[in-house]
Design a protein around this motif. Sequence first.
Motif, short mmCIF file in Angstrom:
data_model
loop_
_atom_site.label_atom_id
_atom_site.label_comp_id
_atom_site.label_asym_id
_atom_site.label_seq_id
_atom_site.Cartn_x
_atom_site.Cartn_y
_atom_site.Cartn_z
N LEU A 225 9.92 7.88 -9.83
CA LEU A 225 8.91 6.84 -9.99
C LEU A 225 7.57 7.41 -9.56
O LEU A 225 7.46 7.99 -8.47
CB LEU A 225 9.27 5.62 -9.13
N ALA A 226 6.56 7.27 -10.39
CA ALA A 226 5.23 7.79 -10.09
C ALA A 226 4.23 6.63 -10.10
O ALA A 226 4.32 5.73 -10.93
CB ALA A 226 4.82 8.83 -11.12
N PHE A 227 3.27 6.67 -9.16
CA PHE A 227 2.31 5.56 -9.07
C PHE A 227 1.07 6.01 -8.31
O PHE A 227 1.09 6.96 -7.53
CB PHE A 227 2.94 4.35 -8.39
N GLY A 228 -0.02 5.28 -8.56
CA GLY A 228 -1.27 5.53 -7.85
C GLY A 228 -1.53 4.46 -6.82
O GLY A 228 -1.37 3.27 -7.09
N CYS A 243 1.33 9.15 -5.77
CA CYS A 243 2.63 9.37 -5.15
C CYS A 243 3.74 9.46 -6.19
O CYS A 243 3.64 8.89 -7.29
CB CYS A 243 2.97 8.24 -4.18
N VAL A 244 4.79 10.16 -5.81
CA VAL A 244 6.04 10.13 -6.56
C VAL A 244 7.16 9.79 -5.59
O VAL A 244 7.15 10.19 -4.43
CB VAL A 244 6.33 11.47 -7.27
N TRP A 245 8.13 9.02 -6.09
CA TRP A 245 9.31 8.71 -5.31
C TRP A 245 10.52 9.29 -6.04
O TRP A 245 10.76 8.98 -7.21
CB TRP A 245 9.46 7.21 -5.15
N HIS A 246 11.23 10.18 -5.36
CA HIS A 246 12.44 10.77 -5.93
C HIS A 246 13.30 11.27 -4.77
O HIS A 246 12.81 11.55 -3.67
CB HIS A 246 12.10 11.92 -6.89
N ASP A 247 14.59 11.34 -5.02
CA ASP A 247 15.53 11.76 -3.97
C ASP A 247 15.33 10.93 -2.70
O ASP A 247 15.40 11.45 -1.58
CB ASP A 247 15.39 13.26 -3.67
N GLU A 248 15.00 9.62 -2.90
CA GLU A 248 14.83 8.66 -1.80
C GLU A 248 13.71 9.04 -0.84
O GLU A 248 13.72 8.68 0.33
CB GLU A 248 16.15 8.49 -1.04
N GLU A 249 12.75 9.80 -1.34
CA GLU A 249 11.59 10.19 -0.54
C GLU A 249 10.31 9.89 -1.32
O GLU A 249 10.27 10.04 -2.54
CB GLU A 249 11.63 11.68 -0.19
#
Length: 944
Positions: A225-228, A243-249
């Motif tokens: 998931l990517a977002f500003g 930001c990016v959210w991946h691997d629960e981070e």
Amino acid sequence: MRRLLFCIFTLNATAAIAQSAATAQSKKPLDHSVYDTWESIGERLISPDGQWIAYTVDIQEGDGTLYVTNPDTSYRLPIPRGYMAAFTADSRFLVFRIKPLYTDIRQARIKKKKPEDGPKDSLGILNLERKTILRAPRVKSFQLPDKEGDCVAYEAEPAGGPKPKRPLSAADLYFSRGDAADGDDAPAPKKPEGADLVFRDLNTGHEEHWQGVGEYQLARRGNLLAFGLIGRPKDSIVTRGFCVWHDEETDTILHSGYDYRKIAIDDTGRQVAFLADQDSTAALLHFFHLYYYTPGTDSAQLLVSRTTGGMKVGWTVSENGDVVFSRSGRRLLLGTAPVAPPKDTTQAETEIAHLDIWNYKDDYLQPMQLKDRDKELKRSYLSVYDLERKTFTQLADIKMPTVVPSDEGDGPLYLGITDFGKRIPLQWEGRTHKDVFAVDPVTGTVTLVRKDVDGTPTISPLGHYIAWYDMKERQYSTYTPKGGVRKISVGVRPLLADEQNDQPNEPDSYGIAGWTKGDSAVWVYDRYDIWALDPQGAGKPERLTSGRRNRDQYRYVLLDKEERAIDTRKPIWLDVFNDSTKYSGFALLNGGRPLYGPYTFRRLIRAKGADRFLFTRETFEMPADLWVGGEPSSGGGLSSAVCISAINPQQARYNWGHARLVHWTTFQGKKTDGILYVPEDFDPHRKYPMITYFYERLSDDLYHYLPPSPTPSALNIPFFVSRGYLVFTPDIRYTIGHPGKSAYDYVVSGVKTLCKNTYVDATRLGIQGQSWGGYQVAYLITATHLFKAAWAGAPVVNMFSAYGGIRWESGMNRQFQYEHTQSRIGATPWQRPDLYIENSPLFHLPQVTTPLVIMANDADGAVPWYQGIEMFTDMKRLGKQVWMLTYNGEAHNLMERRNRKDIQIREQQFFDWQLKGARPARWLTEGVPATAKGRTWGLEADGE
């Protein structure tokens, strides 16, 4: 390939049977109170495994319902106000939005609340295994991964009041098996910049939350998931960054920047690209840069800015151009544009002259430029960044603004199209000729393919061929870099040009169905059949269907939205329509049992991973209900189709009607068709008033269901039929230069033919039309005294003044309509003034004896409303009975429902008065003075 086999197939469901005339006599007629609750099928979708169906039943005004059903069981769940539904990739969840109550929305409008202060949507998540619904308030949008992954990302407007001391959690959401309170009463903060973003694992219920989020994007596989982060007003807690959210981070990959847009994630979810603006909001100019990131790296990498090699001088990355990864992920496509000059802030607004400057050298007229101003200010030009070569290449530019990629961005060849230097004739030809180019996406090299193509060029899915149909040559051609240009349709007989073209223009083609896998063939249409053409021009064209003999028209059905090419190894479904009988259906290309008969079938949809289909079936007598056919595993096709909806049961209480196909020969000896609509309680021994409504050709609508809706301008056919009128809709074909006489030949001959039947009262005939139909009404009442009442919406009455007018919705000049398209004069006023006089009702108004109502709206963007004014004032001068309705701020066709309802009432009052002898309404006898505007509407009967 084998010829398609036909048979009439009866669906395994109970169909509505027409009531006998004796029974229908006890039914009540439709009235204006029925509109709001009349139903229609809206959204419809199938789960990927074919086990679940979701569809909405919408009403014209009020709260609709989302239905979820399993065709193999009796399970059926209604969800009030649900819409915008989507199944997860594994078919275990349905995610949807829930509208606020219509009454709440209406009250907010009455109180003139701003959208941000009004009631908000909620989010619904239905667990299809547990039959439970999770619900979250104030949702603005949501995204599901369409490849795999049981998750959802959604954006919610922040609740009003103090900021929460903790992030939202699952405990803040409501679980139930039914409907729940919206939780939407809390007002949203004023002018929020960022929203709350939630990522939810649908299996475990685990959630991640972020505040102050702008744009966001969920990967197609749900793994990133990517977002500003753009913060909120006066909020120092949320810092800006991308930001990016991946691997629960959660990783912040760019800490600088004030705005982030056009987020792109490749198909694997392993590459991210986005645009970032590093300038503060106070800056006069904003420059966006393209950034790139892959998980595992520390931060996002700057790829393209206005100083990047290959960028044109004075150009920069455009914030309005989409950023897209190619299918392989090796290329990034983006938009660029010239740097706009900053606005001059040194002058006071009161000191600046406001004017439009028209110049004969301009490509487009000033009204068109002004209409397209915002679009042009946001126009971007395609460029590509090669991630392997690390090179930036500009492809499109001002002189070649359109470049079309191939092979989802990976193709060896792109298509370039331009009409630069050829745009001025647009105002009288209605289209422009195109220069076609082959563009190398690696080097940017541009090669001329063909100049002055009179048609629309396309590129094959893999980028091996550029193809086009030229209207002058009436042939398809292709281009390859090695083989050059080849004509590929020379052997097709009959020709692929429109056989029914009756406009003063070169006939266009019937279009391209698609390309087969590997760019091996291009499928094109003639009037009835589908042809496979060899793009090399070496093989003989192959006719794939045999429809011409029986006048069956075949068209390819695209069942997979992601399909780039036709796979001939799979079953290929076709739409079928018969010109003679007006029957329709669906059929397999290589035989099999078709679905075909006296109905209108629409919108064939197939489950992504199963042989289960959805479609609607309708007639004039039966609403367009939803049918499901096929089995998820047995491949039963459509042979077991059943109806799963039952909309508008209230119709059985009303006197409806029947549609009959009629044939006659015109005064000029031409055979033609039309539809005669008769009441359900029709008695051939009675005499009925008849209203004739027309445009050009309407007989193909024989089996179309027409709901009783307050229409934008067309005749409300079921309403009038229900109330004891016959309605006749004749087809018209035109002789170039004589559209008025053509309308007379077809319409009057048809009406007089029907008047030979004893059930048509030849003394009570009405006529109604809108736009082109309105023009024909205006012409006909100057040419015949046959009609007792006439209604013309947005008519053109003076072709001289209309010729030089403007279509304000587009800004285009109207000259092309008279020289090349619908008005069919085929010449300029100074070449054939006699034809402009002949076809202009204005010059023949002294012959009019028919009372006429005109609708001419003051914001009409198609027909200048002064045309209605000319007709009204001149008929008034001549002492004719004429009225004009002008809906303030309204378009060519009425857009506001309140106005649509109003005109339905007035139209009924006018025709009932003239054709049934009813008491006239006061607006007809006395009018409504400007001093009473907004206080009285004149709808009461005269004398009340």
